[in-house]
Write a protein that holds these residues in place. Structure first.
Motif, PDB file in Angstrom:
ATOM      1  N   ALA A   1      47.381  35.145  29.592  1.00  0.00           N
ATOM      2  CA  ALA A   1      46.428  34.900  30.301  1.00  0.00           C
ATOM      3  C   ALA A   1      45.221  35.158  29.433  1.00  0.00           C
ATOM      4  N   ALA A   2      45.044  35.680  28.414  1.00  0.00           N
ATOM      5  CA  ALA A   2      44.245  35.751  27.284  1.00  0.00           C
ATOM      6  C   ALA A   2      43.695  34.116  26.874  1.00  0.00           C
ATOM      7  N   ALA A   3      45.028  33.666  26.500  1.00  0.00           N
ATOM      8  CA  ALA A   3      44.765  32.342  25.987  1.00  0.00           C
ATOM      9  C   ALA A   3      44.262  31.395  26.845  1.00  0.00           C
ATOM     10  N   CYS A   4      44.803  31.592  28.109  1.00  0.00           N
ATOM     11  CA  CYS A   4      44.239  30.720  29.189  1.00  0.00           C
ATOM     12  C   CYS A   4      42.590  31.016  29.401  1.00  0.00           C
ATOM     13  N   ALA A   5      42.217  32.095  29.097  1.00  0.00           N
ATOM     14  CA  ALA A   5      40.587  32.536  29.280  1.00  0.00           C
ATOM     15  C   ALA A   5      39.937  32.050  27.952  1.00  0.00           C
TER      16      ALA A   5
ATOM     17  N   ILE B   1      45.356  37.846  37.553  1.00  0.00           N
ATOM     18  CA  ILE B   1      44.307  36.984  38.232  1.00  0.00           C
ATOM     19  C   ILE B   1      43.434  37.890  38.768  1.00  0.00           C
ATOM     20  N   GLU B   2      43.580  39.174  39.210  1.00  0.00           N
ATOM     21  CA  GLU B   2      42.875  39.722  39.947  1.00  0.00           C
ATOM     22  C   GLU B   2      41.764  40.423  38.983  1.00  0.00           C
ATOM     23  N   LEU B   3      42.150  40.695  37.675  1.00  0.00           N
ATOM     24  CA  LEU B   3      41.332  41.157  36.628  1.00  0.00           C
ATOM     25  C   LEU B   3      40.230  40.215  36.154  1.00  0.00           C
ATOM     26  N   ALA B   4      40.852  38.835  36.428  1.00  0.00           N
ATOM     27  CA  ALA B   4      39.857  37.642  36.069  1.00  0.00           C
ATOM     28  C   ALA B   4      38.608  37.581  36.824  1.00  0.00           C
ATOM     29  N   ALA B   5      38.717  38.153  37.964  1.00  0.00           N
ATOM     30  CA  ALA B   5      37.473  38.179  38.895  1.00  0.00           C
ATOM     31  C   ALA B   5      36.380  38.909  38.498  1.00  0.00           C
ATOM     32  N   LYS B   6      36.650  39.760  37.484  1.00  0.00           N
ATOM     33  CA  LYS B   6      35.654  40.701  36.769  1.00  0.00           C
ATOM     34  C   LYS B   6      34.909  39.945  35.679  1.00  0.00           C
ATOM     35  N   VAL B   7      35.623  38.790  35.405  1.00  0.00           N
ATOM     36  CA  VAL B   7      34.746  37.749  34.559  1.00  0.00           C
ATOM     37  C   VAL B   7      34.105  36.789  35.220  1.00  0.00           C
ATOM     38  N   PRO B   8      32.669  36.741  35.429  1.00  0.00           N
ATOM     39  CA  PRO B   8      32.150  35.716  36.125  1.00  0.00           C
ATOM     40  C   PRO B   8      32.510  33.872  35.656  1.00  0.00           C
TER      41      PRO B   8
ATOM     42  N   LEU C   1      35.644  32.747  35.544  1.00  0.00           N
ATOM     43  CA  LEU C   1      36.871  32.798  34.923  1.00  0.00           C
ATOM     44  C   LEU C   1      38.022  32.321  36.094  1.00  0.00           C
ATOM     45  N   ASP C   2      38.073  33.116  37.161  1.00  0.00           N
ATOM     46  CA  ASP C   2      38.875  32.715  38.192  1.00  0.00           C
ATOM     47  C   ASP C   2      38.912  31.428  38.908  1.00  0.00           C
ATOM     48  N   THR C   3      39.270  30.492  38.447  1.00  0.00           N
ATOM     49  CA  THR C   3      39.571  28.970  38.980  1.00  0.00           C
ATOM     50  C   THR C   3      40.840  28.686  39.024  1.00  0.00           C
ATOM     51  N   PRO C   4      40.913  27.548  39.823  1.00  0.00           N
ATOM     52  CA  PRO C   4      42.228  27.020  40.107  1.00  0.00           C
ATOM     53  C   PRO C   4      43.024  26.656  38.579  1.00  0.00           C
ATOM     54  N   THR C   5      42.195  26.307  37.592  1.00  0.00           N
ATOM     55  CA  THR C   5      42.765  25.706  36.366  1.00  0.00           C
ATOM     56  C   THR C   5      43.186  27.131  35.830  1.00  0.00           C
ATOM     57  N   PHE C   6      42.557  28.112  35.583  1.00  0.00           N
ATOM     58  CA  PHE C   6      42.951  29.392  35.147  1.00  0.00           C
ATOM     59  C   PHE C   6      44.118  29.851  35.820  1.00  0.00           C
ATOM     60  N   ARG C   7      44.151  29.826  37.036  1.00  0.00           N
ATOM     61  CA  ARG C   7      45.486  30.366  37.746  1.00  0.00           C
ATOM     62  C   ARG C   7      46.574  29.814  37.457  1.00  0.00           C
ATOM     63  N   SER C   8      46.289  28.257  37.523  1.00  0.00           N
ATOM     64  CA  SER C   8      47.772  27.539  36.926  1.00  0.00           C
ATOM     65  C   SER C   8      48.209  27.700  35.661  1.00  0.00           C
ATOM     66  N   CYS C   9      47.291  27.695  34.731  1.00  0.00           N
ATOM     67  CA  CYS C   9      47.654  28.248  33.235  1.00  0.00           C
ATOM     68  C   CYS C   9      48.322  29.299  33.316  1.00  0.00           C
ATOM     69  N   VAL C  10      47.686  30.484  34.054  1.00  0.00           N
ATOM     70  CA  VAL C  10      48.664  31.864  34.005  1.00  0.00           C
ATOM     71  C   VAL C  10      49.961  31.850  34.756  1.00  0.00           C
ATOM     72  N   ASN C  11      49.934  31.350  35.649  1.00  0.00           N
ATOM     73  CA  ASN C  11      51.101  31.175  36.585  1.00  0.00           C
ATOM     74  C   ASN C  11      52.374  30.126  35.991  1.00  0.00           C
TER      75      ASN C  11
END
Length: 283
Positions: free
Chosen positions: A160-164, A196-203, A205-215
Motif C-alpha cells: 500500500a505504501a508503494a501504491c501511495a 484503504i481506510e487510512l488512506a482517507a487521512k491523506v488528502p 490518496l483514496d482514489t480508484p487507482t490507489f484502491r486497485s493497486c492495494v487490492n
C-alpha cells in the motif's frame, strides 16, 4: 498483589480448577513451552531513541528465523513503484532532494513497534533535514514481522505504501501508517480495507487507482525483493538505520540517536558541502 503475566496462547479459563488431570497439566505445560519459544524471537536490541519524549527501551525483532516468503503467496512480475531505486540490488523509495549531500538508509517494517517508535520520535527532524536539502532518505521495506509472528500485515502495508508512492504521496501515507500502527500481535494491516481506510487521512490518496493497486497487490513482488535484500544484508533486525553507510541506530559511537544528535551528525558529515537544490523526490 503483583500482576500475573500469561504466556501467549495459554488460556486462564480453568486456572482455579484443582482437579485437572496430569494429562491436561502436561498439555498446558507444552503450550507454555511453545509460547516461550515464540517469545524468544522477540529481542531487546537497544535502549535507544532517548529524546525530548524520554522514551524507554526500544524493542526490536530478531531477523533470524523469519520466513522468506512471509505475507501473501501471490507471485508475479516485479513492478517497482514510481521513481523507486535499486542501487546494488537494494530496492528503495527515495525521499528528499536527490542531490542532498547525506543519505539516510532506513530498513523498516510497518508492523514493527520499534520502527514506529523511531519514526514517531525522529519524524520532524528527518523532515526538517530533508526540507533544508541536507539529507535524503532511502526507505527499504521489510516483512520481518510476518515471518516471525505470522500474518500478512507487513507485506500488505508495504504494498500500500508503494501504491501511495505511485500517487506521489508516500511520505504522508508512510507517516500515517506509523502513527496509527496497531499492536504488533494484531495483524490489522493484513486487511486491505484497513489500509484503504487510512488512506482517507491523506488528502487525494483514496482514489480508484490507489484502491486497485492495494487490492491487486501490484507491488507485492517488489516488496518481497526488498525483503530478500534485507535478509541478505546481515542486519540484526528492524529498524536498521545508516547515515552515509554507517549504522547510527541505536548509537553512533558512544552517542545515542536522538533528533538533536541526528541533526549534529548530518551537519558534521555535510561540513563544507552545499545543500541539495534539486526538486524533492516524488512522495
Amino acid at each position: 498483589m503483583p500482576p500475573r503475566f500469561v504466556a501467549w496462547g495459554v488460556s486462564e479459563k480453568n486456572r482455579g480448577d484443582g482437579n485437572r488431570s496430569a494429562r491436561e497439566r502436561l498439555q498446558q505445560q507444552r503450550e507454555r513451552d511453545r509460547a516461550r519459544e515464540k517469545q524468544r524471537r522477540v529481542l531487546i536490541v537497544s535502549a535507544a531513541v532517548v529524546g525530548v519524549l524520554g522514551l524507554a527501551a526500544v524493542v526490536g525483532v530478531i531477523a533470524a528465523g523469519g520466513d522468506k516468503n512471509s505475507g501473501s503467496d501471490k507471485a508475479g512480475p516485479v513492478v517497482a513503484p514510481t521513481a523507486a531505486t535499486d542501487e546494488d540490488g537494494k530496492p528503495a523509495i527515495p525521499t528528499g532532494r536527490a542531490d542532498a549531500p547525506s543519505t539516510l538508509a532506513v530498513w523498516e517494517d510497518f508492523r514493527c513497534p520499534a520502527c514506529a517508535q523511531f519514526e514517531n520520535v525522529m519524524r520532524d527532524a528527518v523532515h526538517e533535514l530533508e526540507a533544508s536539502g541536507a539529507l535524503k532518505v532511502d526507505y527499504h521495506l521489510a516483512t520481518l514481522i510476518d515471518g516471525n509472528m505470522g500474518g500478512s500485515g507487513s507485506l500488505r502495508a508495504a504494498n500500500a505504501a508503494a501504491c501511495a508512492q505511485d500517487a506521489g504521496k508516500f511520505t504522508a501515507y508512510h507517516d500515517t501508517l506509523y502513527i496509527n500502527q496497531p499492536p504488533e500481535t494484531d495483524d490489522a494491516y493484513g486487511k486491505n480495507a484497513k489500509l484503504i481506510e487510512l488512506a482517507a487521512k491523506v488528502p487525494g490518496l483514496d482514489t480508484p487507482t490507489f484502491r486497485s493497486c492495494v487490492n491487486d497487490g501490484t507491488h507485492d513482488s517488489w516488496v518481497k525483493k526488498s525483503h530478500e535484500a534485507f535478509q541478505n544484508g546481515g542486519f540484526r533486525g528492524t529498524p536498521s538505520v545508516l547515515l552515509n553507510g554507517e549504522s547510527i541506530f541505536p548509537t553512533k559511537g558512544n552517542e545515542q540517536i536522538s533528533p538533536a544528535n541526528l541533526k549534529k551528525w548530518v551537519a558534521e558529515a555535510n561540513k563544507g558541502k552545499k545543500p541539495g537544490t534539486a526538486s524533492p523526490s516524488a512522495g
